[in-house]
Design a protein around this motif. Structure first.
Motif, PDB file in Angstrom:
ATOM      1  N   PRO A  58       0.833  -1.218  -0.114  1.00  0.00           N
ATOM      2  CA  PRO A  58      -0.160  -0.183  -0.166  1.00  0.00           C
ATOM      3  C   PRO A  58       0.762   1.415  -0.123  1.00  0.00           C
ATOM      4  O   PRO A  58       1.921   1.293   0.389  1.00  0.00           O
ATOM      5  CB  PRO A  58      -0.888  -0.040   1.346  1.00  0.00           C
ATOM      6  CG  PRO A  58      -0.665  -1.693   1.922  1.00  0.00           C
ATOM      7  CD  PRO A  58       0.635  -2.128   1.153  1.00  0.00           C
ATOM      8  N   THR A 294       1.298   2.011   7.122  1.00  0.00           N
ATOM      9  CA  THR A 294       0.031   1.871   6.172  1.00  0.00           C
ATOM     10  C   THR A 294      -0.989   1.850   6.851  1.00  0.00           C
ATOM     11  O   THR A 294      -1.900   2.653   7.007  1.00  0.00           O
ATOM     12  CB  THR A 294       0.189   0.815   5.052  1.00  0.00           C
ATOM     13  OG1 THR A 294       0.678  -0.362   5.683  1.00  0.00           O
ATOM     14  CG2 THR A 294       1.484   1.069   4.300  1.00  0.00           C
ATOM     15  N   ARG A 306      -8.310   3.200   2.890  1.00  0.00           N
ATOM     16  CA  ARG A 306      -6.822   3.234   2.727  1.00  0.00           C
ATOM     17  C   ARG A 306      -5.817   2.410   3.731  1.00  0.00           C
ATOM     18  O   ARG A 306      -6.402   2.056   4.809  1.00  0.00           O
ATOM     19  CB  ARG A 306      -6.162   4.663   2.448  1.00  0.00           C
ATOM     20  CG  ARG A 306      -6.072   5.396   3.556  1.00  0.00           C
ATOM     21  CD  ARG A 306      -6.065   6.896   3.144  1.00  0.00           C
ATOM     22  NE  ARG A 306      -7.200   7.344   2.633  1.00  0.00           N
ATOM     23  CZ  ARG A 306      -7.357   8.421   1.675  1.00  0.00           C
ATOM     24  NH1 ARG A 306      -6.204   9.014   1.239  1.00  0.00           N
ATOM     25  NH2 ARG A 306      -8.537   8.911   1.249  1.00  0.00           N
ATOM     26  N   PHE A 317      -0.708   2.594  -4.276  1.00  0.00           N
ATOM     27  CA  PHE A 317       0.069   1.547  -4.082  1.00  0.00           C
ATOM     28  C   PHE A 317       1.647   1.709  -4.747  1.00  0.00           C
ATOM     29  O   PHE A 317       1.846   2.687  -5.422  1.00  0.00           O
ATOM     30  CB  PHE A 317      -0.275   0.078  -4.514  1.00  0.00           C
ATOM     31  CG  PHE A 317      -0.464   0.154  -5.994  1.00  0.00           C
ATOM     32  CD1 PHE A 317       0.531  -0.257  -7.149  1.00  0.00           C
ATOM     33  CD2 PHE A 317      -1.697   0.602  -6.694  1.00  0.00           C
ATOM     34  CE1 PHE A 317       0.455  -0.367  -8.351  1.00  0.00           C
ATOM     35  CE2 PHE A 317      -1.824   0.496  -8.021  1.00  0.00           C
ATOM     36  CZ  PHE A 317      -1.020   0.080  -8.807  1.00  0.00           C
TER      37      PHE A 317
END
Length: 568
Positions: A58, A294, A306, A317
């Protein structure tokens, strides 16, 4: 069904299992649509990318930083951050707020960016009180209410006034905390809690503050997390000792990796990705380093869309050539390619634009040599002075006392082996000037001056020779703020920051070169610190231990009591 982008043969990080899995990934309308084993997915597509086994993680999320520390506005920062794989940030813009109040924050909010930039309300503008430091603007209850109405404002920024939080129920910061909790009861409340433990830590938490980002030790991490506090690890807290403690107690769910402050020259080399890499080098498992840069920051800030590669999440990403070194191959924002390895850092198509007065914000007099002469009312040969001693490994300082000679009725600081530090009120409000003596500062003949002086950003000049200090102050006024270094009456480093005296609209490459020149100039004068610029700039931060100076004078950070330059 026809999808926008099909990525095949990607080694996808599964956030929920903390493992990598070979997958095909379908992206539609800027979101992840479906992930499947490479043998199963069968879509029509507008675009296809064979990842060839590259790792796919991510986009990085930094939930505590000050854009102004990079000395660039949001639109330029967006370009730089995306290059380093940072796709979402939560910025506490208390620097621009200290200079221009809510108008500064509104100017930041008006900037268009590719990166998703959310904001935390600056809760401490000024960081203490208006009686202890002069700022260009303030953030009070009315400003807090106005900012809370903006959907991009998702947290209350670091509450840092120790005395106001722990022992003054009616202080402005306590009022702001109560108002925020009333209007937005689930808003994260961030704290600035250095070297605070026991009952004092409880007093912070009792007001609703649930996170700390300051310098940590294994002991402070254990106490704070086991007490229910979320920890945000900046670079100086990413040590082997700290990470060993975190691994021992499996504390990963209760922390995130952040940046806080990164200078423009360092930003050329990396941002949050550099801290994630450092965490891995210091022993944090790769999977946990990705997870805590993340997913845990996304959860802390309440993001539901997200922080993971999962159906319905925004398709932010990074493709990596190597996971352990975080070697970035490409960065995607909402399913669109925004950076490819080897490309230079970009610059906004439209140059940042701010109100005209933002470029002319210094309103203080030019100094003369008389301003650096400090009279002493004594018949003795010397006087006992209170001195700020700089530490070489942090921004913390110590309070010491030294005998300084007297010559012709004036403090003979130029022969004392110490440096003189002057802070001048720069907003045209009261003309305050305060003085301090500094130990472990600079050893050569010269001066350093800046308007990038946390957090009030008044004009600050330090030197070992009055004439060099005067020249540095004049140069700073001429370039409308920034950083300047003088050695033997010559400019040896200069970094103009004409937007409020704290920002530049130049490309980051040019700004980085200028800042590196300033660092080199400071080192040539004998300044010793792991981060010379931050060390000097925080000599004026009256919430960072232990003794600092504002335009009002020196003060004990914890008690907020003013400390005289001379005793007796």
């Amino acid at each position: 069904m026809t999808i926008d982008l099909l990525i095949t043969n990607a080694n996808v990080f599964n956030t929920f299992l903390k493992t990598f899995e070979l997958k095909n990934v379908a992206i539609q309308d800027g979101k992840f649509f479906y992930l499947s084993p490479v043998s199963e997915m069968d879509f029509d597509f507008l675009e296809q990318l064979d990842a060839k086994g590259k790792a796919m993680i991510p986009g990085l999320i930094d939930i505590h930083l000050h854009i102004e520390s990079s000395m660039i506005p949001p639109s330029i920062f967006s370009k730089v951050g995306l290059t380093h794989g940072v796709t979402t940030i939560v910025a506490d813009s208390h620097e621009i707020a200290n200079v221009f109040g809510i108008k500064g924050i509104q100017a930041f909010l008006a900037e268009e960016t590719e990166m998703d930039i959310f904001y935390a309300i600056p809760s401490s503008v000024p960081s203490t009180t208006s009686k202890l430091e002069t700022t260009g603007g303030t953030i009070g209850i009315e400003e807090v209410r106005e900012l809370l109405a903006d959907p991009r404002v998702i947290a209350l920024g670091e509450a840092m006034n120790f005395k106001g939080i722990t022992s003054e129920p009616d202080s402005l910061i306590r009022q702001i905390l109560r108002e925020t909790q009333t209007l937005k009861p689930f808003l994260p409340l961030e704290g600035h809690i250095p070297r605070v433990s026991g009952i004092d830590l409880a007093k912070f938490m009792f007001t609703g503050i649930t996170a700390d980002h300051t310098h940590q030790t294994p002991e402070s991490i254990y106490e704070k997390i086991s007490s229910g506090m979320f920890i945000e690890l900046q670079k100086k807290s990413l040590t082997k000792e700290n990470l060993a403690l975190i691994a021992k107690y499996n504390f990963y769910e209760y922390l995130a990796i952040i940046t806080d402050d990164i200078m423009a020259d360092d930003l050329l080399e990396g941002h949050l990705n550099a801290n994630v890499k450092l965490a891995i080098e210091c022993g944090m498992p790769v999977e946990q380093a990705i997870y805590t840069s993340t997913y845990t920051p996304a959860r802390r800030m309440g993001f539901q869309d997200r922080g993971a590669i999962a159906s319905g999440f925004i398709a932010d990403f990074i493709l990596l050539d190597d996971v352990k070194s975080l070697d970035i191959s490409a960065v995607y924002k909402a399913g669109k390619l925004v950076h490819t390895k080897g490309e230079p850092i970009g610059y906004p198509e439209i140059k940042p634009q701010f109100p005209e007065n933002f470029y002319h914000s210094l309103h203080c007099k030019k100094t003369t040599l008389e301003d650096f002469k400090i009279p002493v009312n004594s018949t003795s040969d010397a006087v006992l002075c209170n001195v700020i001693r700089i530490q070489e490994t942090s921004t913390f300082t110590e309070h010491v006392q030294r005998e300084i000679p007297i010559k012709d009725g004036y403090l003979d600081w130029e022969t004392s082996g110490l440096a003189l530090l002057m802070v001048m009120e720069r907003y045209g409000k009261n003309g305050n000037i305060a003085y301090a003596l500094v130990e472990n500062a600079i050893s050569k003949k010269g001066a350093i001056a800046t308007t990038w002086a946390h957090d009030h950003h008044n004009l600050m000049v330090m030197g070992t020779a009055a004439e060099d200090m005067m020249l540095a102050q004049h140069q700073l006024l001429e370039m409308e703020g920034g950083y300047v270094v003088i050695q033997d009456k010559q400019v040896s480093g200069s970094c103009p920051l004409p937007i409020g005296g704290i920002l530049s609209d130049k490309p980051i490459q040019e700004l980085g070169r200028q800042l590196k020149e300033v660092r080199q100039g400071m080192v040539a004068l004998g300044y010793k610190n792991a981060n010379e610029i931050m060390s000097f700039s925080t000599l004026s931060l009256p919430v960072s231990p232990n003794i600092k100076i504002t335009d009002v004078g020196m003060m004990d950070v914890r008690t907020q009591e003013l400390i005289p330059l001379m005793e007796g």
